[in-house]
Design an enzyme around this catalytic site. Structure first.
Site, PDB file in Angstrom:
ATOM      1  CG  ASN A   1      -1.897   1.145   1.246  1.00 41.38           C
ATOM      2  OD1 ASN A   1      -1.843   2.039   0.402  1.00 41.38           O
ATOM      3  ND2 ASN A   1      -2.787   1.154   2.215  1.00 41.38           N
TER       4      ASN A   1
ATOM      5  CG  HIS B   1     -13.420   2.047   2.917  1.00 41.70           C
ATOM      6  ND1 HIS B   1     -14.223   2.964   3.566  1.00 41.70           N
ATOM      7  CD2 HIS B   1     -12.148   2.381   3.218  1.00 41.70           C
ATOM      8  CE1 HIS B   1     -13.478   3.830   4.218  1.00 41.70           C
ATOM      9  NE2 HIS B   1     -12.210   3.491   4.025  1.00 41.70           N
TER      10      HIS B   1
ATOM     11  CG  HIS C   1     -14.251  -0.079   6.329  1.00 36.54           C
ATOM     12  ND1 HIS C   1     -13.381  -1.138   6.192  1.00 36.54           N
ATOM     13  CD2 HIS C   1     -13.479   0.997   6.639  1.00 36.54           C
ATOM     14  CE1 HIS C   1     -12.148  -0.717   6.406  1.00 36.54           C
ATOM     15  NE2 HIS C   1     -12.183   0.580   6.674  1.00 36.54           N
TER      16      HIS C   1
ATOM     17  N   GLY D   1     -13.611   3.192  10.523  1.00 32.71           N
ATOM     18  CA  GLY D   1     -12.275   3.446  11.047  1.00 32.71           C
ATOM     19  C   GLY D   1     -12.082   4.951  11.084  1.00 32.71           C
TER      20      GLY D   1
ATOM     21  N   GLY E   1     -11.470   6.515   8.401  1.00 29.15           N
ATOM     22  CA  GLY E   1     -12.353   6.699   7.258  1.00 29.15           C
ATOM     23  C   GLY E   1     -13.508   5.720   7.397  1.00 29.15           C
TER      24      GLY E   1
ATOM     25  CG  ASP F   1      -8.525   6.999  19.101  1.00 29.55           C
ATOM     26  OD1 ASP F   1      -7.812   6.319  18.360  1.00 29.55           O
ATOM     27  OD2 ASP F   1      -9.112   6.534  20.108  1.00 29.55           O
TER      28      ASP F   1
ATOM     29  NE  ARG G   1      -8.309   3.352  20.044  1.00 27.76           N
ATOM     30  CZ  ARG G   1      -7.117   3.032  19.565  1.00 27.76           C
ATOM     31  NH1 ARG G   1      -6.596   1.852  19.871  1.00 27.76           N
ATOM     32  NH2 ARG G   1      -6.439   3.840  18.786  1.00 27.76           N
TER      33      ARG G   1
ATOM     34  N   GLY H   1     -11.617  -0.671  12.523  1.00 28.56           N
ATOM     35  CA  GLY H   1     -11.172  -0.475  13.902  1.00 28.56           C
ATOM     36  C   GLY H   1     -12.283  -0.113  14.867  1.00 28.56           C
ATOM     37  CB  ILE H   2     -14.906   2.526  14.825  1.00 31.69           C
ATOM     38  CG1 ILE H   2     -13.905   3.668  15.003  1.00 31.69           C
ATOM     39  CG2 ILE H   2     -16.193   2.839  15.576  1.00 31.69           C
ATOM     40  CD1 ILE H   2     -14.359   4.995  14.421  1.00 31.69           C
ATOM     41  N   GLY H   3     -15.700  -0.390  14.128  1.00 35.85           N
ATOM     42  CA  GLY H   3     -16.756  -1.391  14.011  1.00 35.85           C
ATOM     43  C   GLY H   3     -16.452  -2.659  14.777  1.00 35.85           C
TER      44      GLY H   3
ATOM     45  CD  GLU I   1      -9.183  -2.529   3.900  1.00 38.33           C
ATOM     46  OE1 GLU I   1      -9.456  -1.798   2.938  1.00 38.33           O
ATOM     47  OE2 GLU I   1      -8.877  -2.084   5.031  1.00 38.33           O
TER      48      GLU I   1
END
Length: 398
Positions: free
Chosen positions: A10, A179, A207, A209, A211, A282, A284, A330-332, A384
């Site tokens: 990437n 995504h 999705h 994160g 983004g 963030d 969290r 990450g969030i999901g 991914e």
């Protein structure tokens, strides 16, 4: 596929992420990141994890080319360079040219470059990564895997803007979505995990994160998504505003006496969760601050979940039925409260949260975080890089 080693890259303008996979053993061998590239920065470095051990090498002042050379040397030292079967490249924008991943040749490279105007921060760096790897590994297959390709099955009524049609015809102004690799992967995993009919199912994938985007997946195909011509459209994100009134640009330009570039920068880098909370992008940190009584952090979290729930409702419409809602990213995958607030806003679709399973991220319930009698919501970890590696292997016939 006994010794099929695939490198996944990437390539960004200031960073380079990589993963190395053994397709035969279906395992990741190594992953890492080169960051602070192209900035004449003494802190530019390549860091990696191999066999559970983290290591790092300073490459002061390195650009992407130097980072790739350093990575090649690392792979040689570990005995992998000569065993590579192919390189899979994440490419952000494929425009209307690409409906699937492709083996890179001169014609493919030319078409990717034609999409540079659609993703000026990403595609040129993606192209540079491909060209550098062609020099370092002449003759080794290079595969391009596009963020936009999965969404090329959207119908015109979903991807067109209500603008003069010539803007689409002459300049490609339309919704493309992003995504795609993640949405495709978790939708396929949901079908397997939940025992859905592969040829007859309706799923919404979220999705989430830094983004964020959500997608309607009907029988394995994307038929609508939240991101548009650029990744700015759609959901509230870490620093991106998501949907807003287009006339806001003119209002801000006149009221603040700033130009279009500054406004665009604000909407992409200073808005979203960061802008509303004035604290952090963030999730969290915001959930922790909200628990401690920070009202703006609480507002940012609530706004995020409200807008997400609205979009999920809209995306369920073209499916005709909703077999499952997938949380990923990450969030999901990790934000218990985000899933709780979102599903509480979605009772109209028949969701009933199982609080205990949600607290465990569905880990002992096949990812499912809703009650048995409810519309299903499931947590599925995205992968991914693994998906890119699998696509790469498919295209080289391994």
């Amino acid at each position: 596929m006994a010794d099929s080693i695939v490198l996944v890259l990437n390539s960004g303008s200031s960073s380079l992420k990589f993963s190395l996979f053994d397709l035969g053993k279906q395992q990741e061998l190594m992953n890492g990141l080169a960051d602070r590239l192209g900035q004449n920065d003494d802190e530019a470095a390549l860091s990696w994890k191999f066999e559970g051990v983290k290591d790092k090498q300073t490459i002061a002042g390195a650009d992407q080319a130097k980072a790739l050379e350093t990575l090649l040397q690392l792979l040689e030292n570990k005995g992998f360079a000569s065993r590579l079967s192919a390189v899979g490249h994440r490419v952000v924008h494929g425009g209307e040219y690409f409906y699937d991943s492709v083996l890179v040749d001169d014609l493919v490279l030319d078409k990717i470059k034609r999409c540079n105007d659609l993703a000026p921060l990403h595609n040129p760096a993606n192209v540079l990564g491909i060209e550098q790897m062609q020099k370092l590994f002449p003759g080794l297959p290079q595969i391009a895997v596009f963020d936009t390709a999965f969404h090329q099955t959207m119908p015109k009524e979903a991807y067109l803007y209500a603008l003069p049609y010539e803007l689409y015809r002459e300049h490609g102004v339309r919704r493309y979505g992003f995504h795609g690799t993640s949405h495709k992967y978790v939708a396929q995993q949901a079908v397997k995990q939940l025992g859905l009919n592969p040829s007859q199912h309706g799923i919404v994938t979220a999705h989430l994160g830094n983004g964020c985007s959500a997608t309607s997946v009907l029988n394995g195909h994307s038929i609508d998504t939240t991101m548009g011509m650029t990744p700015l459209e759609g959901l509230v994100m870490g620093t991106r505003s998501g949907d807003l009134d287009p006339s806001l640009h003119q209002f801000l330009a006149q009221r603040l006496n700033i130009g279009i570039d500054e406004i665009t920068d604000m909407l992409n880098k200073k808005s979203g969760l960061l802008g509303v909370s004035e604290l952090s992008n963030d999730m969290r940190s915001l959930c922790d601050a909200a628990e401690e009584g920070n009202e703006q952090a609480e507002l940012a979290v609530q706004l995020f979940c409200y807008r997400l729930a609205k979009s999920i409702c809209a995306l369920a419409m073209p499916l005709g039925k909703l077999d499952a809602l997938v949380f990923t990213g990450g969030i999901g995958e990790n934000a218990v409260r985000v899933r709780e607030l979102t599903l509480n806003n979605l009772k109209i679709l028949g969701f009933e949260l199982d609080t205990e399973q949600n607290g465990k991220h569905g880990s002992d319930n096949n990812g499912v975080i809703t009650s048995d009698s409810s519309t299903c919501a499931v947590v599925i970890a995205t992968a991914e890089e693994w998906a890119i590696a699998q696509d790469t292997a498919r295209l080289i016939g391994e």
